[in-house]
Design a protein around this motif. Sequence first.
Motif, mmCIF file in Angstrom:
data_model
loop_
_atom_site.group_PDB
_atom_site.id
_atom_site.type_symbol
_atom_site.label_atom_id
_atom_site.label_comp_id
_atom_site.label_asym_id
_atom_site.label_seq_id
_atom_site.Cartn_x
_atom_site.Cartn_y
_atom_site.Cartn_z
ATOM 1 N N ALA A 42 -41.835 6.780 -4.981
ATOM 2 C CA ALA A 42 -42.924 5.762 -5.263
ATOM 3 C C ALA A 42 -42.490 5.040 -6.538
ATOM 4 C CB ALA A 42 -44.271 6.508 -5.280
ATOM 5 N N TYR A 43 -42.273 5.672 -7.507
ATOM 6 C CA TYR A 43 -41.814 5.035 -8.864
ATOM 7 C C TYR A 43 -40.262 4.779 -8.716
ATOM 8 C CZ TYR A 43 -46.384 6.899 -9.886
ATOM 9 O OH TYR A 43 -47.715 6.789 -9.964
ATOM 10 N N TYR A 44 -39.801 3.468 -8.714
ATOM 11 C CA TYR A 44 -38.505 3.216 -8.548
ATOM 12 C C TYR A 44 -38.057 2.026 -9.426
ATOM 13 C CZ TYR A 44 -34.120 1.841 -6.246
ATOM 14 O OH TYR A 44 -32.755 1.465 -6.103
ATOM 15 N N ALA A 45 -36.694 2.648 -9.866
ATOM 16 C CA ALA A 45 -35.880 1.242 -10.927
ATOM 17 C C ALA A 45 -37.038 0.796 -11.873
ATOM 18 C CB ALA A 45 -35.431 0.445 -10.019
ATOM 19 N N ARG A 46 -36.929 -0.558 -11.763
ATOM 20 C CA ARG A 46 -37.709 -1.273 -12.742
ATOM 21 C C ARG A 46 -39.011 -1.962 -12.229
ATOM 22 N NH1 ARG A 46 -33.951 -5.163 -16.185
ATOM 23 N NH2 ARG A 46 -35.849 -6.224 -16.816
ATOM 24 N N PHE A 47 -39.241 -1.445 -10.817
ATOM 25 C CA PHE A 47 -40.580 -1.943 -10.331
ATOM 26 C C PHE A 47 -41.927 -1.449 -11.115
ATOM 27 C CE2 PHE A 47 -38.255 -1.833 -5.849
ATOM 28 C CZ PHE A 47 -37.610 -3.146 -6.372
ATOM 29 N N GLY A 48 -42.730 -2.485 -10.823
ATOM 30 C CA GLY A 48 -43.822 -1.953 -11.748
ATOM 31 C C GLY A 48 -45.013 -1.543 -10.713
ATOM 32 N N GLN A 49 -46.332 -1.514 -11.333
ATOM 33 C CA GLN A 49 -47.287 -0.651 -10.514
ATOM 34 C C GLN A 49 -47.707 -1.446 -9.387
ATOM 35 O OE1 GLN A 49 -47.834 2.203 -11.480
ATOM 36 N NE2 GLN A 49 -49.458 2.716 -9.902
ATOM 37 N N TYR A 50 -47.580 -2.667 -9.476
ATOM 38 C CA TYR A 50 -47.781 -3.517 -8.073
ATOM 39 C C TYR A 50 -47.343 -3.347 -6.983
ATOM 40 C CZ TYR A 50 -48.129 -7.728 -5.306
ATOM 41 O OH TYR A 50 -48.121 -8.756 -4.449
ATOM 42 N N ARG A 51 -45.839 -3.029 -7.329
ATOM 43 C CA ARG A 51 -44.985 -2.772 -6.021
ATOM 44 C C ARG A 51 -44.806 -1.157 -5.636
ATOM 45 N NH1 ARG A 51 -39.958 -5.866 -5.261
ATOM 46 N NH2 ARG A 51 -39.903 -4.851 -3.313
ATOM 47 N N ASN A 52 -45.328 -0.221 -6.659
ATOM 48 C CA ASN A 52 -45.115 1.016 -6.338
ATOM 49 C C ASN A 52 -46.435 1.704 -5.932
ATOM 50 O OD1 ASN A 52 -42.670 1.066 -7.778
ATOM 51 N ND2 ASN A 52 -43.642 1.758 -9.748
ATOM 52 N N ILE A 67 -49.449 6.247 -0.128
ATOM 53 C CA ILE A 67 -49.388 6.963 0.899
ATOM 54 C C ILE A 67 -49.035 8.348 0.937
ATOM 55 C CG2 ILE A 67 -47.378 7.083 2.578
ATOM 56 C CD1 ILE A 67 -47.485 3.783 2.626
ATOM 57 N N ALA A 68 -48.333 8.738 -0.440
ATOM 58 C CA ALA A 68 -47.980 10.176 -0.653
ATOM 59 C C ALA A 68 -49.275 10.797 -0.827
ATOM 60 C CB ALA A 68 -47.162 10.135 -1.783
ATOM 61 N N SER A 88 -37.550 4.648 -14.607
ATOM 62 C CA SER A 88 -38.487 5.293 -13.925
ATOM 63 C C SER A 88 -38.391 6.940 -14.131
ATOM 64 C CB SER A 88 -38.436 4.783 -12.544
ATOM 65 O OG SER A 88 -39.264 3.752 -12.175
ATOM 66 N N TRP A 89 -39.530 7.566 -13.992
ATOM 67 C CA TRP A 89 -39.442 8.986 -14.151
ATOM 68 C C TRP A 89 -40.661 9.566 -13.818
ATOM 69 C CZ3 TRP A 89 -43.513 9.990 -17.523
ATOM 70 C CH2 TRP A 89 -44.284 9.010 -18.155
ATOM 71 N N VAL A 90 -40.458 11.053 -13.670
ATOM 72 C CA VAL A 90 -41.767 11.769 -13.379
ATOM 73 C C VAL A 90 -42.269 12.852 -14.564
ATOM 74 C CG1 VAL A 90 -41.224 11.717 -10.935
ATOM 75 C CG2 VAL A 90 -40.497 13.696 -12.358
#
Length: 277
Positions: A216-226, A232-233, A259-261
């Motif tokens: 869900a958290y990818y590259a430099r995408f922000g919360q709006y895209r994530n 869904i998850a 992006s990270w966990v």
Amino acid sequence: MSDFRADLHCHTTCSDGSLSPTQVVERAAAIGLQGLSITDHDTIAAYAEALPVAQKLGISLVSGVEFSAVHADTNVHILAYAFPLDSPLIQGLCERHHARRRQRCCRILERLAQKGIDLQRDSSLLHAIETSSVGRPHVAAAMVRNGSVRSIEEAFKRYLGEGRSCYVSVDPITAEETLAVIHEAGGLAVLAHPHLLPEERVLLDVLKLPFDGIEAYYARFGQYRNQRWVDIAAQRGWLITGGSDFHGEAKPQIALGVSWVNAEVFQVLWEHYEVRS
Ligand code: AMP
Ligand code: ZN
Ligand code: FE
Ligand code: FE
């Protein structure tokens, strides 16, 4: 533990990244990551070199690989995590991909030669064909070196992208088969960057497959895209993972760790990995 960060998606010179496995782990340590998974395209070759470096630098390195799969004529990337690195099933699937990639690259080079673009003497491309999980970015870089295009982007736009004159499709390995191998090997299967799937129809179909998680958290995408993928998850009880998809100079705008966990997510992978290794 509150400042714990782990990047679960990055590439090395074993596929189309520009830093060696050692350099990627060193970079992770330098920027303060405590956990990492190296997810080269269709190969786990980085781990032999990366594991001792990670151990020395105190980084928890969990097994990973980004498999290229096809579903409904669409390329789908599937991340596998926390499988035993000596799994014959994972190694076998990587071998199949290696053979396919080599053949495909040779066919692309033939098509380019017909257009007067001769890359047969590019020693670093030939080296990549022999030793790495070779892909179109390697061909594109060789085209930049020989002056036939000015940039990697231009190489994809004019020659190598889907539907362009030197595009060669792959013999597909399906998403279903890839998931079955990952599960049989004891790994966890995560849908990579769902943000990038081109069609909603394919996406809805892909989401019916038995994934364990979603990136869900990818590259430099922000919360709006994530957020859509987080929701869904959450609905399905899938793991919510994330990573930068770092490639080094090959994608200079994306730094490792963007992006990270957190510790909680990483712990799920780590415990799964420790039980099976
Ligand atoms: P391959 O694995 O040979 O099919 O190549 C796919 C890889 O090429 C992707 O993982 C991207 O890193 C890269 N790629 C795909 N499209 C482009 C593009 N338009 N410009 C630059 N790199 C691209
Ligand atoms: Zn890549
Ligand atoms: Fe990918
Ligand atoms: Fe990737």
